[in-house]
Design an enzyme around this catalytic site. Sequence first.
Site, short mmCIF file in Angstrom:
data_model
loop_
_atom_site.label_atom_id
_atom_site.label_comp_id
_atom_site.label_asym_id
_atom_site.label_seq_id
_atom_site.Cartn_x
_atom_site.Cartn_y
_atom_site.Cartn_z
N GLY A 68 0.82 -1.19 0.00
CA GLY A 68 0.00 0.00 0.00
C GLY A 68 0.87 1.25 0.00
O GLY A 68 2.07 1.21 0.29
N CYS A 69 0.26 2.39 -0.33
CA CYS A 69 1.03 3.62 -0.44
C CYS A 69 1.55 4.10 0.92
O CYS A 69 2.72 4.45 1.06
CB CYS A 69 0.20 4.70 -1.12
N TYR A 70 0.69 4.10 1.94
CA TYR A 70 1.16 4.50 3.27
C TYR A 70 2.25 3.57 3.80
O TYR A 70 3.27 4.05 4.32
CB TYR A 70 0.00 4.54 4.25
N ALA B 125 5.65 4.50 2.29
CA ALA B 125 6.27 5.70 2.85
C ALA B 125 6.77 5.46 4.27
O ALA B 125 7.89 5.87 4.63
CB ALA B 125 5.27 6.85 2.83
#
Length: 342
Positions: free
Chosen positions: A145-147, A150
Amino acid sequence: MAIRVAVVGASGYAGSEALRLLLSHPEVEVGAMTAGSSAGTPLGLLHPHLVPLADRVLQPTSPEVLAGHDAILLWLPHGRSAAVAEAVGEDVLVIDCGADFRLRDAASWEKFYGSDHIGTWPYGLPELPGRRDVLKGSKRVAIPGCYPTAVSLALFPAYAAALAEPEAVVVAASGTSGAGKAPKPHLLGSETMGSMTPYGVGGIHRHTPEMVQNLSIVAGEPVTVSFTPTLAPMPRGILAVCSARAKPGVTPESVRAAYAAAFATELFVHLLPEGQWPATACALGSNTALVQVTLDEDAGRIIAVSAIDNLTKGNAGNAVQSMNIALGLPEELGLPRIGVAP
């Protein structure tokens, strides 16, 4: 001979981002582009920026349409990817950009997604320790996932170097494209412009167990993560502000050295010079994560901040990067390291 790649879910933001990257990939031919309700629509009506593909028509997602491809990138609703992977066969590289195969722990999946856990595929975040060896030659890959992308990039060096206690606090801001392209009232311009708002507060966001999984593996012990996501008035980008209590004896110099060592040879993670902090605008359109770290000596906490483009490094870029590794290609093919500014 060119590698023929299909994109399933090409009508969405992340699917279109994958097509943008694949168009500049020297070893790739863009094959089938499929969609659900948008099947039959010329791509240019949905994504006019993809000029070379504008006249191509989106097709339905079927085994017949997907036959004859070397790799397939999937953007499908939860629970739909396994059937596609089974239909195309074991010799085709299938990269799932949804959540279906990210989590190892069945109980975590069932708690956060409310359905039966169907399995785990090799995890496509190449910068995590040991990931590249797992991805090489794999025919199945689960993209983070994107979160979690990061946050994992911001914190894993601290855990890999045994500098941080096994609890982390994360507050992250994401652009509105992270919620997808389907119309939603709370994402209207009049609702988001000039305003920020939290959501998924209290440990209920579905990306939380993925962060816990990644950091716990690196740390070699269970790590808890208190995660608060926020919606920012911008179309793209994630800024993740992460902290963890420092272990006794940790110094600013030892923190900086750990991060410098972790990212010394990475093409797509840039540790900024001391005193310079990540900005989402500087990552726009690139597959590069910008990272900075410091030690808050008064509070005794390591503070790590990362900025990524949620559609590129946070999703489609990771997919192409993992595809390159799985197929034995140079990892950087088709992937921009340079952002767009201003």
